[in-house]
Structures are given as structure tokens and as C-alpha cells.
Enzyme design. Structure first.
Site, PDB file in Angstrom:
ATOM      1  N   GLY A 123     122.875  35.373 -15.061  1.00  8.46           N
ATOM      2  CA  GLY A 123     123.076  36.674 -15.401  1.00  8.46           C
ATOM      3  C   GLY A 123     121.802  37.271 -15.287  1.00  8.46           C
ATOM      4  O   GLY A 123     120.911  36.816 -14.804  1.00  8.46           O
ATOM      5  N   GLY A 137     121.312  37.687 -22.179  1.00 13.54           N
ATOM      6  CA  GLY A 137     121.675  36.730 -23.321  1.00 13.54           C
ATOM      7  C   GLY A 137     122.058  35.797 -22.711  1.00 13.54           C
ATOM      8  O   GLY A 137     122.614  34.685 -23.658  1.00 13.54           O
ATOM      9  N   HIS A 189     111.558  32.867 -27.136  1.00 15.47           N
ATOM     10  CA  HIS A 189     112.295  31.583 -26.746  1.00 15.47           C
ATOM     11  C   HIS A 189     112.135  30.540 -27.700  1.00 15.47           C
ATOM     12  O   HIS A 189     112.912  29.711 -27.947  1.00 15.47           O
ATOM     13  CB  HIS A 189     112.061  31.391 -25.447  1.00 15.47           C
ATOM     14  CG  HIS A 189     112.772  32.180 -24.343  1.00 15.47           C
ATOM     15  ND1 HIS A 189     114.055  31.526 -23.618  1.00 15.47           N
ATOM     16  CD2 HIS A 189     112.834  33.255 -23.876  1.00 15.47           C
ATOM     17  CE1 HIS A 189     114.523  32.515 -22.885  1.00 15.47           C
ATOM     18  NE2 HIS A 189     113.662  33.471 -22.834  1.00 15.47           N
ATOM     19  N   GLU A 201     107.232  21.492 -21.019  1.00 17.86           N
ATOM     20  CA  GLU A 201     106.597  22.320 -20.170  1.00 17.86           C
ATOM     21  C   GLU A 201     106.260  21.920 -18.720  1.00 17.86           C
ATOM     22  O   GLU A 201     105.110  21.329 -18.453  1.00 17.86           O
ATOM     23  CB  GLU A 201     105.545  23.200 -21.040  1.00 17.86           C
ATOM     24  CG  GLU A 201     106.179  24.050 -22.328  1.00 17.86           C
ATOM     25  CD  GLU A 201     105.080  24.769 -22.799  1.00 17.86           C
ATOM     26  OE1 GLU A 201     103.917  24.872 -22.441  1.00 17.86           O
ATOM     27  OE2 GLU A 201     105.393  25.541 -23.919  1.00 17.86           O
ATOM     28  N   THR A 248     109.989  26.346 -17.777  1.00 12.22           N
ATOM     29  CA  THR A 248     109.574  26.239 -16.632  1.00 12.22           C
ATOM     30  C   THR A 248     108.558  27.192 -16.349  1.00 12.22           C
ATOM     31  O   THR A 248     107.847  27.356 -15.304  1.00 12.22           O
ATOM     32  CB  THR A 248     110.730  26.435 -15.504  1.00 12.22           C
ATOM     33  OG1 THR A 248     111.458  27.628 -15.709  1.00 12.22           O
ATOM     34  CG2 THR A 248     111.663  25.070 -15.446  1.00 12.22           C
TER      35      THR A 248
END
Length: 190
Positions: free
Chosen positions: A4, A9, A45, A57, A29
Site C-alpha cells: 500500500g 495502514g 512502530h 534490526e 529494516t
């Protein structure tokens, strides 16, 4: 695969597909926030994630995580940042750490060199997808849909947008299910 536009979202939807109590590996990432605004995005996040989930990470050696981490699922957020970071990793290997030099060298890349770089990126994604197929863990990949926005003004940006589109096409072909999220509304497309 969840795709998206920016702020559609998609990450929240991807997270909602997973059990907050399960053993989940969140593969983040975007490892280096470049400015305060990006740091705030990363914090949003992080705050939204279940405290039970572990976070890795990295944008390198993703395929190895499927063997190392015994979890019920991996949530990779996101393919676009992984691809971008991996691209600059390749550029640093070729041209050194100085971004001014990297920018100058990128501007000189021939079509053949661009094709070789894209092949390296797609090979890395192939490794990730094959490792995920062999794993007993589920993989959910979040990616930006890059073909619906403004056409970039310069040839390099247009080429890189195309590379990201090819990554998305590769993911779309391989995944068992795909969703497009628009205005917070997920639509199953595969």
C-alpha cells in the site's frame, strides 16, 4: 505480502494478523533513522508492537534469520527499506563510504551496470523467499506500492522505482496471500 501507499495502514494491518502473545520476530529494516522525523516514525512502530515480540534490526542476511530464530512468524517491515538499504550497501562495497562519491558514481551507472545491480537485489530477495519457504515459520512482508504515485523527475529515481516495482512483483508471485491497504482498509488481492 501487505502493500500500500505511505501511511495507508499496511504495517498496523500486518501486525494485526499476528498473535500478540506468540513468539514473533519483527524484522525492522530501517536501521538508521536519518533525521528527527524518521526517528519519530520508528518510535511509532516500536510503541505499537507487542512487548512479547522480539525485534531484529537488520537489512542484511535476512535469509539466515529463518534458521537462527525459532519463532511462529517473522514480520519483515519493510521490503522497500530493505531494498534501499541493500542497494546502498552494494554501493558502499563498490565505491566506499563517502555518500558524495556514491552519488557521483550512481549518476554514471550504465544501463548494464544498473541491470547487474538489480539482478543482485533480486537474487538477495530470492534467497530470502527460498529460506522462508523452507522454514516452519510464517513470513509476512510489508512493502510500499511504488507505482501509484508521482513519476520521479530524474532517470535514476525512475530506475530505482522500477527496481522496487520488480521486487514487489517478485514477492507477489511467490507469496501465498497478498493484501493492498488503502486508507486503512485491507483488500485481499491474492
Amino acid at each position: 505480502m501487505i502493500t500500500g501507499g505511505a501511511r495507508s495502514g499496511k504495517s498496523a494491518f500486518a501486525e494485526s494478523l499476528l498473535d500478540t502473545e506468540a513468539k514473533i520476530n519483527y524484522i525492522a529494516t530501517n536501521c538508521t533513522a536519518q533525521d528527527e522525523e524518521m526517528e519519530n516514525r520508528v518510535l511509532l512502530h516500536q510503541k505499537r508492537r507487542s512487548k512479547n515480540w522480539q525485534t531484529t534490526e537488520t537489512f542484511l542476511d535476512i535469509a539466515d534469520l529463518f534458521q537462527q530464530k525459532q519463532v511462529s512468524a517473522h514480520l519483515l517491515d519493510c521490503a522497500t527499506m530493505l531494498t534501499t538499504n541493500f542497494f546502498f550497501h552494494l554501493m558502499k562495497e563498490r565505491f566506499g563510504e563517502d555518500f558524495k562519491v556514491i552519488d557521483e558514481e550512481i549518476a554514471k551507472l550504465s544501463e548494464s551496470e544498473k541491470a547487474d545491480i538489480e539482478a543482485e537485489i533480486l537474487t538477495e530477495w530470492h534467497k530470502i523467499l527460498m529460506a522462508a519457504r523452507k522454514s516452519s515459520s510464517q513470513l509476512i512482508v510489508v512493502s510500499n506500492e511504488v507505482g501509484l504515485g508521482i513519476v520521479p523527475e530524474n532517470s535514476f529515481s525512475r530506475w530505482f522505482r522500477d527496481v522496487l516495482g520488480h521486487v514487489n512483483q517478485s514477492l507477489g508471485k511467490e507469496v501465498d496471500a497478498a493484501f493492498l491497504v488503502i486508507a486503512g482498509i485491507p483488500m485481499k488481492i491474492k
